[in-house]
Structures are given as C-alpha cells and as structure tokens.
Design a protein around this motif. Structure first.
Motif, mmCIF file in Angstrom:
data_model
loop_
_atom_site.group_PDB
_atom_site.id
_atom_site.type_symbol
_atom_site.label_atom_id
_atom_site.label_comp_id
_atom_site.label_asym_id
_atom_site.label_seq_id
_atom_site.Cartn_x
_atom_site.Cartn_y
_atom_site.Cartn_z
ATOM 1 N N LEU A 96 0.489 -0.890 0.417
ATOM 2 C CA LEU A 96 -0.492 -0.369 0.478
ATOM 3 C C LEU A 96 1.103 1.211 0.156
ATOM 4 C CD1 LEU A 96 -2.839 -1.004 2.306
ATOM 5 C CD2 LEU A 96 -3.181 -2.066 0.289
ATOM 6 N N SER A 97 2.049 1.526 0.590
ATOM 7 C CA SER A 97 2.937 2.358 0.279
ATOM 8 C C SER A 97 3.432 3.072 -0.839
ATOM 9 C CB SER A 97 4.412 2.003 1.378
ATOM 10 O OG SER A 97 4.953 1.094 0.814
ATOM 11 N N GLU A 98 3.183 1.842 -2.065
ATOM 12 C CA GLU A 98 3.298 2.439 -2.970
ATOM 13 C C GLU A 98 2.460 2.950 -4.007
ATOM 14 O OE1 GLU A 98 5.746 -0.471 -5.718
ATOM 15 O OE2 GLU A 98 6.490 -1.183 -3.406
ATOM 16 N N THR A 99 1.423 2.616 -3.804
ATOM 17 C CA THR A 99 -0.015 3.226 -3.889
ATOM 18 C C THR A 99 -0.650 4.783 -3.554
ATOM 19 O OG1 THR A 99 -1.094 2.400 -2.554
ATOM 20 C CG2 THR A 99 -0.946 0.961 -3.649
ATOM 21 N N GLU A 100 0.154 5.311 -2.618
ATOM 22 C CA GLU A 100 -0.852 6.560 -2.671
ATOM 23 C C GLU A 100 -0.489 7.831 -2.856
ATOM 24 O OE1 GLU A 100 0.345 7.644 2.053
ATOM 25 O OE2 GLU A 100 0.043 5.494 2.831
ATOM 26 N N PHE A 101 -0.987 8.482 -2.834
ATOM 27 C CA PHE A 101 -1.522 9.932 -3.010
ATOM 28 C C PHE A 101 -2.809 10.890 -2.790
ATOM 29 C CE2 PHE A 101 -4.228 7.695 -6.675
ATOM 30 C CZ PHE A 101 -5.678 8.634 -6.667
ATOM 31 N N LYS A 102 -2.531 12.070 -2.586
ATOM 32 C CA LYS A 102 -3.566 12.722 -2.057
ATOM 33 C C LYS A 102 -4.083 13.838 -3.060
ATOM 34 C CE LYS A 102 -3.184 17.035 1.200
ATOM 35 N NZ LYS A 102 -4.709 16.963 1.978
ATOM 36 N N VAL A 103 -5.690 13.640 -2.828
ATOM 37 C CA VAL A 103 -6.707 14.633 -3.211
ATOM 38 C C VAL A 103 -7.238 15.609 -2.380
ATOM 39 C CG1 VAL A 103 -8.213 15.588 -5.150
ATOM 40 C CG2 VAL A 103 -6.532 13.834 -5.690
ATOM 41 N N TYR A 104 -8.309 14.645 -2.211
ATOM 42 C CA TYR A 104 -9.128 14.904 -0.617
ATOM 43 C C TYR A 104 -8.905 14.330 1.033
ATOM 44 C CZ TYR A 104 -11.641 17.752 -3.933
ATOM 45 O OH TYR A 104 -11.735 18.176 -5.522
ATOM 46 N N SER A 105 -8.018 13.263 0.673
ATOM 47 C CA SER A 105 -8.026 12.528 1.990
ATOM 48 C C SER A 105 -6.314 13.239 2.837
ATOM 49 C CB SER A 105 -7.067 10.955 1.679
ATOM 50 O OG SER A 105 -6.316 11.531 0.913
ATOM 51 N N GLN A 106 -6.997 12.769 4.081
ATOM 52 C CA GLN A 106 -6.050 14.043 4.843
ATOM 53 C C GLN A 106 -4.778 13.599 4.708
ATOM 54 O OE1 GLN A 106 -6.586 13.641 9.011
ATOM 55 N NE2 GLN A 106 -5.130 15.184 9.447
ATOM 56 N N PHE A 107 -4.772 12.537 4.070
ATOM 57 C CA PHE A 107 -2.723 11.986 3.889
ATOM 58 C C PHE A 107 -2.786 11.298 2.400
ATOM 59 C CE2 PHE A 107 -2.658 11.730 8.740
ATOM 60 C CZ PHE A 107 -1.489 12.598 8.722
ATOM 61 N N GLY A 108 -2.722 10.299 2.205
ATOM 62 C CA GLY A 108 -2.929 9.083 1.259
ATOM 63 C C GLY A 108 -3.591 8.797 0.811
ATOM 64 N N ASP A 109 -4.476 8.619 1.601
ATOM 65 C CA ASP A 109 -5.255 7.399 1.598
ATOM 66 C C ASP A 109 -6.437 7.627 0.293
ATOM 67 O OD1 ASP A 109 -5.951 6.282 4.790
ATOM 68 O OD2 ASP A 109 -5.253 8.704 4.365
ATOM 69 N N ASP A 110 -6.528 8.941 -0.754
ATOM 70 C CA ASP A 110 -6.907 8.531 -1.933
ATOM 71 C C ASP A 110 -6.893 8.093 -2.782
ATOM 72 O OD1 ASP A 110 -8.848 10.612 -1.769
ATOM 73 O OD2 ASP A 110 -7.838 12.125 -1.977
ATOM 74 N N GLY A 111 -4.686 7.263 -2.850
ATOM 75 C CA GLY A 111 -4.400 6.282 -3.843
ATOM 76 C C GLY A 111 -4.608 5.090 -3.181
ATOM 77 N N ILE A 112 -4.667 4.584 -1.732
ATOM 78 C CA ILE A 112 -5.063 3.632 -1.494
ATOM 79 C C ILE A 112 -6.006 3.014 -2.464
ATOM 80 C CG2 ILE A 112 -5.225 1.682 0.951
ATOM 81 C CD1 ILE A 112 -3.545 3.360 1.562
#
Length: 322
Positions: A62-78
């Motif tokens: 999951l660490s390689e999938t993260e990105f952020k648009v509206y989530s607080q951290f990288g959860d949008d990507g996950i």
C-alpha cells in the motif's frame, strides 16, 4: 446643506457601506471561483494518479499506492488501488467527516461518481456541505448525528443504504471499535478504520465503551481515543475481513472482505503496523506540545482501556509490563 454635516456624513457612510458590501460580495465570488479552479486542477492530477495506481500489479504494498487529493494523507491513492482490483460496488458510507473538505471518500464522489452517505456530529453539516454545492452535483446523502453503537444501523438504514456497499470509512476519534462491531446493516467490500498508534502494536485494546465519549473531554492531551491496530484486526477477522495494511501516516488501517482479498498482500498486525508520524498532543492549558515517542503513552498512562484478549479493563501503563 440639507441635513447639515451630520446628514452628509450619514449619506456618505451609506454610500461607503454599499460599496464595501459590493466589494465583499465580489471577493467572495472570486474566492468561490478560485476554489472551483483548484478543485478542477486537483481532480485532473488525481485522475492521472488514479490511472497510475490502477495499473499497479496485484499484491503491491500500500505504501507504493498513496496519493492525496481530498484525503488527509495518502488515502485517496490506496482506495483507488483497492477498488481497481475489485468488482467494486459504487457506494460508500463515511462517518467522522467534519466539514467534508478533507475526507476519504470525496475523491470517490467526484472522480468515480460513487453514491454516498456522510455523517458527522456537527449540527450544521448539511448547510456546510450544501454551500460547497456537493449535494446538487453528486448523489450524496448528508446526515448530522452524534454516532453511537446504538444508533448507527438506524442512521445508515434511514438514509437508504443497506446490503453490500463498496467502502465503509470510520473515523470518529472515540468509539470506532464499538461502532464498527455494531454495524450489521451493510456489508462493505473495503473498510477503512482509524487506529490509535499510541496504544502500540502488541495488544488488542480499545477505550471502554461510553455512548457519550468525546475525545476533547476525555483527556486534555487528545491522545486518548479509539482502538489499537491489533484490536481492529481482531474485530476484522471476526467479521470476515483480511488486513492489507496501513497508510504511511500511521492512522488508517485497511481491510478487504476475505472473499475478495485474493489480489492483495495480506499482512499480520505486527508486520503491517505503522507508528503515527504526526504530533497533535496538547498540554493542560490546551496548547500544542507535540509529544512524540514514549512520552505520548506516558501522558495517558493512568487511563483505562479494555483488553479484548483478557476481557479486563486495565490502565494503559500495563501495556508496557505484559
């Protein structure tokens, strides 16, 4: 001069006030326009990132999938990565959204056009979200309510959601474990649940259940809330879910229903635990003191937690001695 100097200055004040109001209206309109342009830019960039993570192979960490648009951290990507490897049902339920400007499901709403329900205890939630134009643009239900284990099923059912849904996101800074345990009206494919990393990786513990629990009132430090990762993993297994990892910030854990988990790397609580990277604690005067490491647990060491393995309620300090 008619009305004298007093009348003149009153008329001048009215003219100035009118101009001032028009200026404020213009500035507000400009700000709304800028926010919309920023949202479009963010969502375009997010769309490119969503395509990137969708192309990642199964069992990608999951660490390689993260990105952020509206989530607080990288959860949008996950979330985008997970749904790309499922026959996802395009519906979600999220509670603990504050004003919904920063949330785990907003990108699903805007980018993927999912239908959703959001809930939060703030009484003006509907007005705040309506001011953002979201209920007019998307299929979004909004409910204001203080969430408890006793009312959560009625709240979800009352908003028209039941059965299989794509994603459930839980972040209420308190009775997260107990509320998730109580949910029976929906069967999510994916569950995102906040955990309290201060409780450590080794023990299955949660705050004792209290329907009126509020993090800000429970302890001045704001560190006493929620459940440990192991507690959530224990509950997930009982409900038929596999643990597939945490975000890099160390606050959200991800679970996929076991019948759908074949494409993902299933991990143990020990291997998947991520300590929180943020420092949000406060002192007794309410000032940020940003405790880190063991000092966080020491600040709340005398407070009680329910040990799910022994069935006992113990002080937090006992976590270090067992």
């Amino acid at each position: 001069m008619s009305g004298g100097f007093k009348g003149f200055f009153q008329r001048l004040g009215r003219i100035g006030s009118s101009r001032h109001k028009r200026r404020i209206h213009y500035i507000k309109a400009e700000m709304v326009g800028l926010r919309r342009q920023m949202a479009v830019t963010l969502e375009l960039a997010g769309g490119a990132e969503a395509r990137r993570v969708a192309a990642l192979p199964p069992r990608t960490p999951l660490s390689e999938t993260e990105f952020k648009v509206y989530s607080q951290f990288g959860d949008d990507g996950i979330i985008q990565y997970l749904i790309s490897h499922l026959p996802a049902v395009p519906t979600f339920v999220e509670f603990g959204v504050e004003d919904y400007t920063e949330a785990n499901t907003r990108f699903l709403l805007a980018h993927n056009q999912w239908r959703g329900l959001i809930l939060d205890g703030r009484p003006d939630l509907d007005a705040v979200v309506a001011a953002q134009g979201l209920p007019m643009l998307y299929d979004l239900e909004v409910r204001s309510a203080f969430i408890t284990a006793e009312n959560i099923n009625d709240l979800i059912l009352g908003a028209g959601f039941s059965g299989e849904i794509g994603l459930l996101s839980i972040d209420i800074d308190g009775n997260d474990y107990w509320v998730w345990r109580a949910i029976t009206c929906v069967q999510p494919q994916i569950v995102v649940a906040e955990y309290n990393a201060v409780f450590g990786p080794d023990r299955a513990v949660t705050i004792p259940y209290s329907p009126a629990f509020e993090r800000s009132q429970a302890h001045h430090s704001y560190l006493y809330f929620g459940a440990s990762l192991r507690a959530l993993c224990r509950l997930a297994e009982e409900k038929g879910y596999a643990f597939v990892g945490c975000n890099q910030a160390g606050n959200n854990a991800y679970f996929v229903r076991q019948d759908l988990s074949g494409s993902f790397q299933v991990v143990s609580p020990e291997a998947g635990f991520v300590d929180s990277r943020f420092r949000e604690s406060r002192d007794e005067q309410g000032r940020m003191n940003r405790l880190a490491g063991a000092a966080r647990l020491e600040a709340i060491a005398d407070l009680p937690v329910a040990d799910l393995e022994s069935g006992q309620t113990i002080p937090l300090r006992d976590l270090r001695s067992r």
